[in-house]
Motif scaffolding. Structure first.
Motif, PDB file in Angstrom:
ATOM      1  N   SER A 112       0.815  -1.212   0.000  1.00  0.00           N
ATOM      2  CA  SER A 112       0.000   0.000   0.000  1.00  0.00           C
ATOM      3  C   SER A 112       0.849   1.263   0.000  1.00  0.00           C
ATOM      4  O   SER A 112       0.351   2.344  -0.330  1.00  0.00           O
ATOM      5  CB  SER A 112      -0.965   0.008   1.193  1.00  0.00           C
ATOM      6  N   GLN A 161      -0.839   3.257  -2.772  1.00  0.00           N
ATOM      7  CA  GLN A 161      -1.735   4.242  -2.174  1.00  0.00           C
ATOM      8  C   GLN A 161      -1.024   5.556  -1.816  1.00  0.00           C
ATOM      9  O   GLN A 161      -1.493   6.636  -2.153  1.00  0.00           O
ATOM     10  CB  GLN A 161      -2.390   3.655  -0.909  1.00  0.00           C
ATOM     11  N   ASP A 214      -4.911   5.299   1.741  1.00  0.00           N
ATOM     12  CA  ASP A 214      -6.196   5.095   1.075  1.00  0.00           C
ATOM     13  C   ASP A 214      -6.443   6.293   0.165  1.00  0.00           C
ATOM     14  O   ASP A 214      -7.041   7.284   0.567  1.00  0.00           O
ATOM     15  CB  ASP A 214      -7.322   4.952   2.101  1.00  0.00           C
ATOM     16  N   LEU A 215      -5.955   6.207  -1.052  1.00  0.00           N
ATOM     17  CA  LEU A 215      -5.998   7.365  -1.956  1.00  0.00           C
ATOM     18  C   LEU A 215      -7.417   7.803  -2.298  1.00  0.00           C
ATOM     19  O   LEU A 215      -7.633   8.941  -2.733  1.00  0.00           O
ATOM     20  CB  LEU A 215      -5.176   7.109  -3.214  1.00  0.00           C
TER      21      LEU A 215
END
Length: 366
Positions: free
Chosen positions: A284, A288, A354-355
């Motif tokens: 991530s 992300q 968490d884009l």
């Protein structure tokens, strides 16, 4: 007479056409032979490019700031006055430079590989080829005439990397953080149950006595703040210029290192994150976090353009560049002064990994 002249002209034309065909055929053969040789050298990576063992000092195919050796690895040449990161790393046995040495044997025998089924050959052996990026970006700090500075490593482990930095950066006041040297006991009690890796280093006690090795959780902002204020941010301390995250290789801890330490680094200093290879713990970070900060790097905020927002407002004003090579990225500070953020602002925001929580990353906001 007219017939003879016509026949003669026709014969000359045929000869010229035949000669042209011969020349074209020969040229095509030369091109095919050259292209086939070049393609073979790139395609047959398991045998041609990596099989020969690297010989110290054997370089060929010079290009740019370095050269490619007989094993197919590109090495950056230290500039005059700079130390050689690769040679020092070989001596200290850090995994930061072991890929060029181990890959040839790994390709001959898959049992010698850590990840033998990887499509990319460089990913198969234990270790990395970080010396290229370190020589480029940290080389100037390895000189004897550089101004004193502070260096921080997150993740001492057994100290092989730290020993490398100490020798490579003699003008640096080198610090390191390690969780394994805290009190032994259950993790649920804030202790460490898996043994003290750091104590295996023969200079372990020396580093503790020098107040250079700090035992604690590098993901705990309260502990980081304590190390910063009590051990590093002293009136007589040189400026903090380099921070390297080589800790647990977990995305959440990587971004914590960035949000705490990047604002505290002095102008034109560097924050380096290692081990961002495609593993579940680190994925991530690349999928992300990196897309968001890369977007912020190019942010302009032009009201005439489509509505745009920053993903990381606390990092954007301080960011000059991002330089990545395989499994490692360097974030460079710009010329704005270092900032002392609150602990709340030194913690990653909800969108860090968490884009979709950054409005400008959503469809229609590009």
């Amino acid at each position: 007479a007219m017939v003879a002249s016509s026949s003669s002209s026709f014969g000359v034309t045929q000869i010229l056409l035949l000669a042209n065909l011969v020349v074209m055929s020969f040229t095509a053969w030369i091109f095919w032979k050259s292209a086939n040789s070049s393609v073979q050298s790139f395609v047959d990576v398991d045998s041609a490019s990596f099989m020969p063992l690297r010989k110290e000092g054997a370089h060929s195919m010079t290009a740019g700031i370095g050269s490619k050796d007989s094993s197919g690895f590109y090495f950056v040449h230290p500039k005059e006055g700079e130390r050689n990161f690769y040679k020092i790393g070989r001596k200290t046995h850090t995994d930061k430079v072991t890929a060029p040495e181990r890959l040839p044997g790994c390709l001959k025998n898959h049992n010698a590989c850590t990840r033998p089924n990887c499509t990319r050959p460089e990913c198969r052996p234990w270790g990395h080829h970080y010396d290229t990026i370190y020589q480029q970006r940290l080389g100037p700090y390895s000189r004897d005439d550089v101004e004193p500075f502070q260096f921080l490593e997150i993740g001492f482990y057994n100290g092989a990397g730290y020993d490398t930095y100490r020798e490579f950066l003699p003008r640096g006041e080198c610090h390191s953080i390690e969780i394994a040297c805290i009190e032994e006991g259950p993790r649920s009690e804030g202790k460490w149950p898996w043994g003290n890796f750091a104590a295996k280093n023969p200079r372990y006690e020396q580093y503790l006595d020098e107040n250079r090795l700090h035992c604690g959780d590098g993901n705990d902002v309260t502990f980081l703040d304590s190390v910063w204020k009590n051990a590093m941010k002293r009136p007589d301390a040189p400026p903090l210029k380099i921070v390297v995250d080589d800790g647990a290789h977990h995305s959440d801890q990587m971004v914590q290192s960035i949000f705490f330490w990047f604002p505290r680094i002095e102008p034109r200093g560097l924050l380096i994150v290692e081990d961002i290879q495609p593993i579940s713990e680190a994925n991530s970070f690349t999928t992300q976090f990196l897309p968001q900060i890369m977007k912020d790097l190019h942010f302009c905020g032009d009201p005439k353009q489509q509505s745009d927002n920053l993903c990381f407002p606390s990092l954007f004003p301080l960011l000059a560049s991002i330089h990545c090579e395989m499994h490692i990225c360097i974030f460079e500070r710009n010329d704005y002064p270092a900032k002392e953020l609150s602990l709340k602002d030194s913690t990653p925001p909800a969108n860090a990994l968490d884009l979709k929580q950054c409005k400008s990353m959503l469809h229609g906001h590009w």
